[in-house]
Design a protein around this motif. Sequence first.
Motif, short mmCIF file in Angstrom:
data_model
loop_
_atom_site.label_atom_id
_atom_site.label_comp_id
_atom_site.label_asym_id
_atom_site.label_seq_id
_atom_site.Cartn_x
_atom_site.Cartn_y
_atom_site.Cartn_z
N ARG A 209 -11.01 -1.20 126.73
CA ARG A 209 -10.09 -0.49 126.65
C ARG A 209 -9.45 -1.15 126.30
NH1 ARG A 209 -12.13 4.43 127.18
NH2 ARG A 209 -9.71 5.10 128.07
N ASN B 184 -5.53 2.83 135.25
CA ASN B 184 -6.73 2.65 135.84
C ASN B 184 -8.12 2.29 135.31
OD1 ASN B 184 -5.62 1.57 138.52
ND2 ASN B 184 -5.54 3.47 139.35
N SER B 185 -8.15 3.06 133.85
CA SER B 185 -9.40 3.32 133.26
C SER B 185 -9.15 2.87 132.13
CB SER B 185 -9.24 4.75 132.95
OG SER B 185 -7.91 4.82 131.55
N GLN C 190 -5.28 6.47 134.06
CA GLN C 190 -4.53 5.34 132.64
C GLN C 190 -4.54 4.58 132.72
OE1 GLN C 190 -1.14 6.89 129.65
NE2 GLN C 190 -2.78 6.74 128.10
#
Length: 429
Positions: free
Chosen positions: A70, A138-139, A136
């Motif tokens: 990601r 941290n994702s 966001q």
Amino acid sequence: MRAPRGLTHRAALVGSIVLTLVAATPGTHASSEGPTGHDGSLVLVGGALKDDNTEVYGEIIDRAGGAGARIGVITAASVPESQDPDAADPDRCSNSACNGAYYSALFKKHGAAEAQWIPVDLDHVANADSDAVVAQVNSMTGFFFGGGDQYRYIQTLLRGPRQKDSKVLAAIRAKLARGAVVAGSSAGAQIASGPDMVSGGESYEGVRDGSAPGYFDDATRLGYIPRGGFGFLRSALIDTHTGVYGREGRAYRLAADTGHDRVYALDENTALVVDHPGSTHEELTVLGPNGVGVLDLRHARAGTSPVGWTLCGARYSYLTDRDRYDARTWRVHPSSDKQRVTPAGAAAVPANTDVFHSAANPHGSAYSFRGTARALAQSGAQNTATASTLESGPRFDVTFTKPDAFAAWSGNGSTADTLVGLRISIAPR
């Protein structure tokens, strides 16, 4: 949408930079109050990363988790939408939001599970301290900083004259410490620098006039930001687009002026992969079709005569695809598939009258400095070659010398690709 453009709107930034430099004093970047992570990695590209460079995009994605990667895309170095006259045209736009979408689509095309624009730019500076944007970040498992103007990253992600981390940058730094990959191209690679990050300039004017702290409307003037960038990499200064723009001269001059003993000079469409970034044992690998110069000033001496600036005792190595470099030991480890080159032939090294590929010479040869270095490496007739600057007043000579310890390596057994330990001097005529 057209591919992201490079530096634009320099003049709009100059006033705020002058204020920052007046308030700040040179020294260690304030964000180094906490330790830089040693478990993540950096992938730093010298600019002009091509859409089809599967080797580099694949490396970033692999280090971000492979099929589960990601990628958070940060393009705050671009002009914001409010400053882009083509913002409404998807085929012509080149702004932070447009470029963020462009890179997000590319990362998905190359196999990332997800890629999202992190909405921080000059139109959205407050977002760098937004808890929602931190969530966001941290994702994400990896990050990519796009090109443009590296000072915009300072304006958007750092705070105050001491350049303290915003919440978003602090979150990215923490993710790096826990194993995330942080990548960047052009300005996105420059901003990984520690103190004395280059802010602009051309080689001839830099060698002739020296460097100064600041960011100048005159794009030929060699400037630097004393507090530097984000400080992700600590073993050297960084320069980008080096060979195609002939930036070796400005890199040697800036390092000598600011007391640095090493520069990583990144070529276009090629990455420098850094393991254990920020530690005392950074380990580096080159990936891509060009290479990375390592400019070594440990034993260099610089001075100014009545005629002009001089540098002697510097070294130059050039690493190519899959070569490794140990920053702690200063050792180059050529890729295992390369062979040692034995110089042969009596042909003279070709004359070079534009060693730094001057902007005033549109018909000059890119990678000119590297070209002379490689020609000398392959020559069995010469141990020394001298190239000169196009400009005069004064004209500078750059002398390349093969010391006893010099070695060259080749991927095909004949052409010198990797160079280790040429001696470099620069002097006015």
